[in-house]
Design a protein around this motif. Structure first.
Motif, PDB file in Angstrom:
ATOM      1  N   ILE A  19       1.097  -1.244   0.477  1.00  0.00           N
ATOM      2  CA  ILE A  19       0.444   0.063   0.751  1.00  0.00           C
ATOM      3  C   ILE A  19       0.740   1.316  -0.312  1.00  0.00           C
ATOM      4  O   ILE A  19       0.430   1.808  -0.739  1.00  0.00           O
ATOM      5  CB  ILE A  19      -1.086   0.111   1.075  1.00  0.00           C
ATOM      6  N   THR A  20       2.049   0.877   1.338  1.00  0.00           N
ATOM      7  CA  THR A  20       3.082   2.497   0.955  1.00  0.00           C
ATOM      8  C   THR A  20       3.362   2.527  -0.456  1.00  0.00           C
ATOM      9  O   THR A  20       3.777   3.679  -1.227  1.00  0.00           O
ATOM     10  CB  THR A  20       4.011   1.691   2.191  1.00  0.00           C
ATOM     11  N   SER A  21       4.035   1.395  -1.093  1.00  0.00           N
ATOM     12  CA  SER A  21       4.499   1.442  -2.127  1.00  0.00           C
ATOM     13  C   SER A  21       3.390   2.166  -3.590  1.00  0.00           C
ATOM     14  O   SER A  21       4.279   2.539  -4.387  1.00  0.00           O
ATOM     15  CB  SER A  21       5.363   0.155  -2.292  1.00  0.00           C
ATOM     16  N   SER A  22       2.255   0.975  -3.729  1.00  0.00           N
ATOM     17  CA  SER A  22       1.384   1.997  -4.185  1.00  0.00           C
ATOM     18  C   SER A  22       1.081   3.558  -4.392  1.00  0.00           C
ATOM     19  O   SER A  22       0.985   4.512  -4.995  1.00  0.00           O
ATOM     20  CB  SER A  22       0.177   0.899  -4.063  1.00  0.00           C
ATOM     21  N   SER A  23       1.661   3.824  -3.023  1.00  0.00           N
ATOM     22  CA  SER A  23       0.811   5.014  -2.623  1.00  0.00           C
ATOM     23  C   SER A  23       1.654   6.266  -3.074  1.00  0.00           C
ATOM     24  O   SER A  23       1.567   7.316  -3.901  1.00  0.00           O
ATOM     25  CB  SER A  23       0.885   5.804  -1.176  1.00  0.00           C
ATOM     26  N   VAL A  24       3.548   5.496  -2.888  1.00  0.00           N
ATOM     27  CA  VAL A  24       3.931   6.749  -3.517  1.00  0.00           C
ATOM     28  C   VAL A  24       4.571   6.919  -4.719  1.00  0.00           C
ATOM     29  O   VAL A  24       4.517   7.855  -5.741  1.00  0.00           O
ATOM     30  CB  VAL A  24       5.933   5.954  -3.067  1.00  0.00           C
ATOM     31  N   VAL A  25       4.422   5.909  -5.860  1.00  0.00           N
ATOM     32  CA  VAL A  25       3.897   5.551  -6.920  1.00  0.00           C
ATOM     33  C   VAL A  25       3.186   6.366  -7.900  1.00  0.00           C
ATOM     34  O   VAL A  25       3.240   7.504  -8.407  1.00  0.00           O
ATOM     35  CB  VAL A  25       3.308   3.816  -7.486  1.00  0.00           C
ATOM     36  N   ASP A  26       1.477   6.183  -6.915  1.00  0.00           N
ATOM     37  CA  ASP A  26       0.520   7.423  -7.505  1.00  0.00           C
ATOM     38  C   ASP A  26       1.220   8.723  -6.948  1.00  0.00           C
ATOM     39  O   ASP A  26       0.189   9.217  -7.436  1.00  0.00           O
ATOM     40  CB  ASP A  26      -0.725   6.067  -6.281  1.00  0.00           C
ATOM     41  N   PHE A  27       1.005   9.308  -5.764  1.00  0.00           N
ATOM     42  CA  PHE A  27       1.668  10.521  -6.055  1.00  0.00           C
ATOM     43  C   PHE A  27       2.458  11.200  -6.413  1.00  0.00           C
ATOM     44  O   PHE A  27       2.990  11.727  -7.175  1.00  0.00           O
ATOM     45  CB  PHE A  27       2.152  10.801  -4.486  1.00  0.00           C
ATOM     46  N   GLY A  28       3.971   9.732  -7.231  1.00  0.00           N
ATOM     47  CA  GLY A  28       5.265  11.011  -7.875  1.00  0.00           C
ATOM     48  C   GLY A  28       4.474  10.452  -9.169  1.00  0.00           C
ATOM     49  O   GLY A  28       4.403  11.768  -9.939  1.00  0.00           O
ATOM     50  N   ALA A  29       3.162   9.726  -9.939  1.00  0.00           N
ATOM     51  CA  ALA A  29       2.551   9.941 -10.839  1.00  0.00           C
ATOM     52  C   ALA A  29       1.337  11.190 -10.912  1.00  0.00           C
ATOM     53  O   ALA A  29       1.543  11.839 -12.053  1.00  0.00           O
ATOM     54  CB  ALA A  29       1.800   8.325 -11.184  1.00  0.00           C
ATOM     55  N   ARG A  30       0.577  10.903  -9.738  1.00  0.00           N
ATOM     56  CA  ARG A  30      -0.202  13.159  -9.500  1.00  0.00           C
ATOM     57  C   ARG A  30       1.693  13.945  -9.682  1.00  0.00           C
ATOM     58  O   ARG A  30       0.840  15.139 -10.217  1.00  0.00           O
ATOM     59  CB  ARG A  30      -0.603  12.712  -8.333  1.00  0.00           C
ATOM     60  N   ARG A  31       1.899  14.318  -8.854  1.00  0.00           N
ATOM     61  CA  ARG A  31       3.158  15.417  -9.125  1.00  0.00           C
ATOM     62  C   ARG A  31       3.545  15.619 -10.850  1.00  0.00           C
ATOM     63  O   ARG A  31       3.762  16.619 -11.330  1.00  0.00           O
ATOM     64  CB  ARG A  31       4.320  14.929  -8.261  1.00  0.00           C
ATOM     65  N   ALA A  32       4.086  14.405 -11.198  1.00  0.00           N
ATOM     66  CA  ALA A  32       4.296  14.260 -12.701  1.00  0.00           C
ATOM     67  C   ALA A  32       3.620  14.851 -13.612  1.00  0.00           C
ATOM     68  O   ALA A  32       3.466  15.584 -14.611  1.00  0.00           O
ATOM     69  CB  ALA A  32       5.239  12.829 -13.353  1.00  0.00           C
ATOM     70  N   SER A  33       1.817  14.309 -13.306  1.00  0.00           N
ATOM     71  CA  SER A  33       1.339  15.132 -14.009  1.00  0.00           C
ATOM     72  C   SER A  33       0.824  16.376 -14.003  1.00  0.00           C
ATOM     73  O   SER A  33       0.761  16.918 -14.955  1.00  0.00           O
ATOM     74  CB  SER A  33      -0.168  13.943 -14.079  1.00  0.00           C
ATOM     75  N   ALA A  34       1.612  16.712 -12.109  1.00  0.00           N
ATOM     76  CA  ALA A  34       0.707  18.345 -12.363  1.00  0.00           C
ATOM     77  C   ALA A  34       1.757  19.137 -12.980  1.00  0.00           C
ATOM     78  O   ALA A  34       1.867  20.207 -13.875  1.00  0.00           O
ATOM     79  CB  ALA A  34       0.877  18.639 -10.775  1.00  0.00           C
ATOM     80  N   VAL A  35       3.293  18.558 -12.949  1.00  0.00           N
ATOM     81  CA  VAL A  35       4.337  19.054 -13.763  1.00  0.00           C
ATOM     82  C   VAL A  35       3.841  19.082 -15.107  1.00  0.00           C
ATOM     83  O   VAL A  35       3.777  20.689 -16.046  1.00  0.00           O
ATOM     84  CB  VAL A  35       5.959  18.839 -13.319  1.00  0.00           C
ATOM     85  N   SER A  36       3.671  18.417 -15.614  1.00  0.00           N
ATOM     86  CA  SER A  36       3.572  18.241 -16.738  1.00  0.00           C
ATOM     87  C   SER A  36       2.469  18.535 -17.825  1.00  0.00           C
ATOM     88  O   SER A  36       2.570  19.539 -18.537  1.00  0.00           O
ATOM     89  CB  SER A  36       3.468  16.770 -17.481  1.00  0.00           C
TER      90      SER A  36
END
Length: 108
Positions: free
Chosen positions: A3-20
């Protein structure tokens, strides 16, 4: 642990999406004569899962001023945002905003 690993991946993807999406939006705004800078958590590197995207419009053609929110909403699907207009900030507070802005191209 997954769950933690998934949350980190989801957050990383969310931030990358926000930047893009922010970079694309600011470029589209520039094409129509609007200059927008980024401030807040995305600019400072403190962006998290609950963060919104903060834009400071420093220049824009008068006829577009109140259309910008619609353009931003369309350009940032899935994200909350704030649009602040530099000319609406009291003069004595402008420096506080201008000290912390970042060009979208500088976002990482």
């Amino acid at each position: 642990m997954s769950i933690t690993s998934s949350s980190v991946v989801d957050f990383g993807a969310r931030r990358a999406s926000a930047v893009s999406l922010t970079k694309q939006l600011v470029a589209r705004l520039a094409d129509i004569g609007v200059d927008a800078k980024i401030f807040g958590s995305l600019s400072s590197g403190k962006f998290n899962a609950q963060s919104d995207i903060d834009l400071l419009v420093t220049e824009c053609p008068r006829h577009l001023k109140y259309k910008i929110e619609g353009l931003v909403e369309d350009g940032l699907p899935g994200f909350c945002f704030d649009v602040i207009y530099l000319d609406e900030i009291p003069a004595h507070r402008r420096h506080r905003f201008l000290e912390t802005v970042t060009d979208a191209g500088d976002l990482r």
